[in-house]
Scaffold this motif. Structure first.
Motif, PDB file in Angstrom:
ATOM      1  N   ARG A  14     -59.608  60.281  22.991  1.00  0.00           N
ATOM      2  CA  ARG A  14     -58.117  60.334  23.443  1.00  0.00           C
ATOM      3  C   ARG A  14     -58.037  60.879  24.865  1.00  0.00           C
ATOM      4  O   ARG A  14     -58.763  62.026  25.095  1.00  0.00           O
ATOM      5  CB  ARG A  14     -57.207  61.180  22.441  1.00  0.00           C
ATOM      6  N   VAL A  15     -57.617  60.160  25.794  1.00  0.00           N
ATOM      7  CA  VAL A  15     -57.550  60.607  27.260  1.00  0.00           C
ATOM      8  C   VAL A  15     -56.340  60.574  27.838  1.00  0.00           C
ATOM      9  O   VAL A  15     -55.532  59.867  27.026  1.00  0.00           O
ATOM     10  CB  VAL A  15     -58.616  59.958  28.093  1.00  0.00           C
ATOM     11  N   VAL A  16     -55.878  61.233  29.009  1.00  0.00           N
ATOM     12  CA  VAL A  16     -55.017  60.912  29.762  1.00  0.00           C
ATOM     13  C   VAL A  16     -55.866  60.686  31.143  1.00  0.00           C
ATOM     14  O   VAL A  16     -56.637  61.221  31.484  1.00  0.00           O
ATOM     15  CB  VAL A  16     -53.863  62.132  29.854  1.00  0.00           C
ATOM     16  N   SER A  17     -54.713  59.882  31.874  1.00  0.00           N
ATOM     17  CA  SER A  17     -55.568  59.613  33.532  1.00  0.00           C
ATOM     18  C   SER A  17     -54.460  60.201  34.443  1.00  0.00           C
ATOM     19  O   SER A  17     -53.213  60.359  34.306  1.00  0.00           O
ATOM     20  CB  SER A  17     -55.871  58.459  33.523  1.00  0.00           C
ATOM     21  N   MET A  18     -55.058  60.538  35.432  1.00  0.00           N
ATOM     22  CA  MET A  18     -54.205  60.517  36.822  1.00  0.00           C
ATOM     23  C   MET A  18     -53.584  59.166  36.859  1.00  0.00           C
ATOM     24  O   MET A  18     -54.035  58.439  36.589  1.00  0.00           O
ATOM     25  CB  MET A  18     -55.094  60.655  38.010  1.00  0.00           C
ATOM     26  N   PRO A  19     -52.211  59.403  37.594  1.00  0.00           N
ATOM     27  CA  PRO A  19     -51.418  58.278  37.662  1.00  0.00           C
ATOM     28  C   PRO A  19     -51.670  57.343  38.786  1.00  0.00           C
ATOM     29  O   PRO A  19     -51.291  56.261  39.009  1.00  0.00           O
ATOM     30  CB  PRO A  19     -50.013  58.871  37.939  1.00  0.00           C
ATOM     31  N   TYR A  20     -52.740  57.770  39.846  1.00  0.00           N
ATOM     32  CA  TYR A  20     -53.095  56.839  40.871  1.00  0.00           C
ATOM     33  C   TYR A  20     -54.298  55.948  40.617  1.00  0.00           C
ATOM     34  O   TYR A  20     -55.315  56.452  40.321  1.00  0.00           O
ATOM     35  CB  TYR A  20     -53.472  57.950  41.964  1.00  0.00           C
ATOM     36  N   ALA A  21     -54.000  54.914  40.956  1.00  0.00           N
ATOM     37  CA  ALA A  21     -55.086  53.716  40.671  1.00  0.00           C
ATOM     38  C   ALA A  21     -55.864  53.675  41.957  1.00  0.00           C
ATOM     39  O   ALA A  21     -56.954  53.315  41.729  1.00  0.00           O
ATOM     40  CB  ALA A  21     -54.365  52.495  40.496  1.00  0.00           C
ATOM     41  N   VAL A  22     -55.136  53.694  43.076  1.00  0.00           N
ATOM     42  CA  VAL A  22     -55.959  53.585  44.504  1.00  0.00           C
ATOM     43  C   VAL A  22     -55.579  54.849  45.342  1.00  0.00           C
ATOM     44  O   VAL A  22     -54.324  55.122  45.361  1.00  0.00           O
ATOM     45  CB  VAL A  22     -55.530  52.409  45.068  1.00  0.00           C
ATOM     46  N   VAL A  23     -56.660  55.488  45.944  1.00  0.00           N
ATOM     47  CA  VAL A  23     -56.314  56.336  46.946  1.00  0.00           C
ATOM     48  C   VAL A  23     -57.515  56.146  47.909  1.00  0.00           C
ATOM     49  O   VAL A  23     -58.403  55.585  47.618  1.00  0.00           O
ATOM     50  CB  VAL A  23     -56.100  57.950  46.414  1.00  0.00           C
ATOM     51  N   CYS A  24     -57.397  56.731  49.348  1.00  0.00           N
ATOM     52  CA  CYS A  24     -58.278  56.426  50.244  1.00  0.00           C
ATOM     53  C   CYS A  24     -59.428  57.305  50.112  1.00  0.00           C
ATOM     54  O   CYS A  24     -60.624  56.613  50.394  1.00  0.00           O
ATOM     55  CB  CYS A  24     -57.864  56.539  51.537  1.00  0.00           C
ATOM     56  N   GLY A  25     -59.266  58.527  49.444  1.00  0.00           N
ATOM     57  CA  GLY A  25     -60.478  59.373  49.415  1.00  0.00           C
ATOM     58  C   GLY A  25     -61.050  60.140  50.570  1.00  0.00           C
ATOM     59  O   GLY A  25     -61.884  60.870  50.375  1.00  0.00           O
ATOM     60  N   THR A  26     -60.183  59.627  51.723  1.00  0.00           N
ATOM     61  CA  THR A  26     -61.025  60.312  52.801  1.00  0.00           C
ATOM     62  C   THR A  26     -60.002  61.241  53.655  1.00  0.00           C
ATOM     63  O   THR A  26     -60.297  61.847  54.470  1.00  0.00           O
ATOM     64  CB  THR A  26     -61.623  59.184  53.932  1.00  0.00           C
ATOM     65  N   CYS A  27     -58.499  60.838  53.469  1.00  0.00           N
ATOM     66  CA  CYS A  27     -57.506  61.658  54.296  1.00  0.00           C
ATOM     67  C   CYS A  27     -57.613  63.009  54.015  1.00  0.00           C
ATOM     68  O   CYS A  27     -58.044  63.451  52.921  1.00  0.00           O
ATOM     69  CB  CYS A  27     -56.351  60.978  53.998  1.00  0.00           C
ATOM     70  N   GLN A  28     -56.985  63.958  54.622  1.00  0.00           N
ATOM     71  CA  GLN A  28     -56.787  65.391  54.553  1.00  0.00           C
ATOM     72  C   GLN A  28     -56.215  65.552  53.106  1.00  0.00           C
ATOM     73  O   GLN A  28     -56.693  66.516  52.690  1.00  0.00           O
ATOM     74  CB  GLN A  28     -55.862  66.012  55.565  1.00  0.00           C
ATOM     75  N   PHE A  29     -55.208  64.790  52.613  1.00  0.00           N
ATOM     76  CA  PHE A  29     -54.615  64.985  51.246  1.00  0.00           C
ATOM     77  C   PHE A  29     -55.680  64.910  50.090  1.00  0.00           C
ATOM     78  O   PHE A  29     -55.998  65.467  49.197  1.00  0.00           O
ATOM     79  CB  PHE A  29     -53.373  64.312  51.242  1.00  0.00           C
ATOM     80  N   CYS A  30     -56.352  63.726  50.452  1.00  0.00           N
ATOM     81  CA  CYS A  30     -57.583  63.448  49.364  1.00  0.00           C
ATOM     82  C   CYS A  30     -58.654  64.647  49.279  1.00  0.00           C
ATOM     83  O   CYS A  30     -58.963  64.793  48.141  1.00  0.00           O
ATOM     84  CB  CYS A  30     -58.100  61.949  49.678  1.00  0.00           C
TER      85      CYS A  30
END
Length: 193
Positions: free
Chosen positions: A13-29
């Motif tokens: 049983r799991v939950v996931s982050m709601p984000y399917a796609v993120v860049c992974g490189t910006c300051q926020f990521c």
């Protein structure tokens, strides 16, 4: 389950982050603030899957649910996480501060619950449904209730007085409510939307 996935088993049983796609490189990521990534696409809005029977999610974005947590309660983890972050990390609501939560929906109710748990003096506003108002008064520990059919500055002024409150959480997304939030907040207070 993908053939290169380890540490998980079919049936977990799991939950996931709601984000399917993120860049992974910006300051926020890089700071773990994926919700602020300009490239973000979420399940059910940017990527199909919000109400799908099956959904492919990266293993790095799932979290195991403890056996003690019911599945129906787990369905509220994402909006609850947003509310808790707003109260404790963004507003940094302190015990004894006054706060108003504007917006009668699920996020507003969860934010109200988190704010009341912080031992601040909480009020709730813009509530069209008396049955929800009664529920809130009984179970949330609100100090006072302000009931209004629409956001109205005079209703909030009765609660806030002329000086306003320390923090206003605007959880409705309505432009009139955002104006009300600024009208209700004291000088050097915080408005969190």
């Amino acid at each position: 389950m993908g053939r290169n996935v380890s540490g998980w088993a079919v049936g977990d049983r799991v939950v996931s982050m709601p984000y399917a796609v993120v860049c992974g490189t910006c300051q926020f990521c890089q700071a773990g603030e994926y919700g602020l990534c300009s490239s973000r696409l979420s399940y059910g809005s940017g990527v199909n899957g919000g109400f799908a029977e099956y959904l492919a999610v990266k293993a790095s974005r799932i979290f195991r649910l403890p056996d003690s947590l019911e599945t129906t309660a787990a369905a509220l983890i994402e909006p609850l996480a947003c509310s808790v972050k707003a109260v404790y990390d963004v507003a940094v609501l302190q015990p004894g501060e006054t706060a108003i939560v504007i917006g009668p929906g699920p996020v507003g109710l969860l934010t109200l619950q988190a704010a009341c748990h912080s031992r601040s003096a909480c009020d709730f506003g813009w509530l069209k449904c008396e049955c929800r108002a009664s529920f809130i008064r009984k179970g949330f520990g609100c100090r006072r209730n302000c009931l209004a059919d629409e956001p109205d500055s005079s209703a909030y002024k009765r609660i806030t007085g002329s000086g306003g409150v320390d923090v206003v959480f605007e959880c409705s997304g309505a432009s009139a409510a955002l104006r009300m939030a600024f009208d209700s907040c004291k000088k050097k207070g915080r408005v969190i939307q």
